[in-house]
Design an enzyme around this catalytic site. Structure first.
Site, short mmCIF file in Angstrom:
data_model
loop_
_atom_site.label_atom_id
_atom_site.label_comp_id
_atom_site.label_asym_id
_atom_site.label_seq_id
_atom_site.Cartn_x
_atom_site.Cartn_y
_atom_site.Cartn_z
N TYR A 140 0.94 -1.25 -0.32
CA TYR A 140 -0.02 -0.02 0.06
C TYR A 140 1.01 1.31 0.09
CZ TYR A 140 -3.97 3.35 1.65
OH TYR A 140 -4.00 4.21 2.04
N LYS A 166 -1.44 -1.21 -4.04
CA LYS A 166 -2.82 -0.25 -3.82
C LYS A 166 -1.74 1.14 -4.36
CE LYS A 166 -6.42 1.84 -0.83
NZ LYS A 166 -6.09 3.10 -0.98
#
Length: 309
Positions: A140, A166
């Protein structure tokens, strides 16, 4: 046991909000209800206990409970990715293993936070956490928790089981670079709601974000327009979404998102302090009036919650 593979994550994936009562108590019934509501609206998956889900505002046990409740409500209908990032590898591993036991299909994590960890320590963190379950890991990248540059992501991509990122950053040329240099098999999920069109144009495999809690249909139409090469239509939809995003960001953003969900029939409760809330009926009525005035001053017909107020 996971039902879906990492390649099954695509389309519009809300970073699900977590419902709390005004006193800060986790409300499991509301969390279950808002999950069911978004399923009925055709979302393609869920991302749990991340920034939007106020994951860092909860205890490990509360985070585990949210994952259990949502996975039970989803019941294998769409893939579920769980953010398990924490300040220690020890705690993150525990959250990852619980997510797997609850039926999640993938895990995700910000890099270790607070201390200035070295690149090798960050790689070791992701190696250890990824090895702790059989689930695919999605790194992330978000500035709030320490940005992961291209060189670091390229290193992380060599970890067995780490399958994607992400990517919540405006540097979307890096999405194209990842797809070219790391490889098309490395999954990239665009995390900037206001740049969804750009993310998809550079090769993102799906969208994960906050505003998909309130306008998932708009983003589903945008995704379809991009897939069909209808760029003018996609841009018009992105412009509508951005009007809503930028207006909402001028309010108490996460609390406003939760109130909008309530207006759509899926009460998402309140945010935990120190976030602000619309605590009284008068405050909520003023928020609704503000959204009405905003709607009337913009070309936003066809947006469900705005039409409904």
């Amino acid at each position: 046991m996971a039902k879906f593979s990492i390649n099954d994550f695509h389309g519009v994936i809300p970073a699900l909000v977590t419902a709390f009562d005004l006193d800060g108590t986790l409300n499991e019934d509301l969390t279950r209800g808002l999950t069911a509501s978004l399923l009925s609206r055709g979302v393609d998956g869920f991302y749990l206990t991340g920034s939007t889900g106020e994951g860092f505002m909860m205890s490990p046990d509360e985070r585990m409970r949210v994952v259990q409740v949502v996975c039970d409500e989803v019941a294998g209908r769409v893939p579920v990715m769980v953010h398990v990032g924490a300040i220690s590898t020890y705690q993150t591993v525990a959250l990852a293993q619980q997510a797997e036991a609850a039926g999640a299909d993938a895990i995700s994590s910000v890099p270790p936070i607070y201390w200035p960890f070295t690149p090798d320590q960050i790689v070791n963190y992701y190696t250890d956490v990824t090895a702790s379950t059989s689930l695919p890991m999605v790194a992330y990248n978000i500035t709030l928790a320490g940005a992961l540059g291209f060189d670091m992501l390229a290193r992380l991509a060599t970890i067995e089981g780490l399958k994607g990122v992400k990517y919540t950053a405006p540097t979307h040329f890096e999405i194209g670079r990842m797809k070219r240099e790391i490889g098309p098999q490395f999954r990239v999920f665009s995390g900037a709601d206001e740049m969804a069109m750009s993310g998809l144009a550079f090769g993102a495999d799906g969208l994960i974000g906050s505003f998909y809690n309130i306008i998932p249909e708009l983003y589903a139409d945008l995704t379809k327009a991009m897939a069909e090469g209808r760029l003018d239509d996609a841009k018009a939809l992105q412009d509508k979404a951005n009007d809503i995003i930028f207006f909402t960001l001028q309010q108490y953003p996460m609390s406003a998102v939760k109130r909008v969900m309530a207006w759509q029939g899926a009460d998402a409760g309140y945010c935990r302090k120190p976030f602000d809330n619309y605590e009284t009926p008068e405050q909520e009525a003023a928020l609704k009036d503000a959204f009405r005035a905003f709607r009337d001053s913009h070309d936003l017909s066809g947006i469900g919650f705005l039409d409904g107020i």
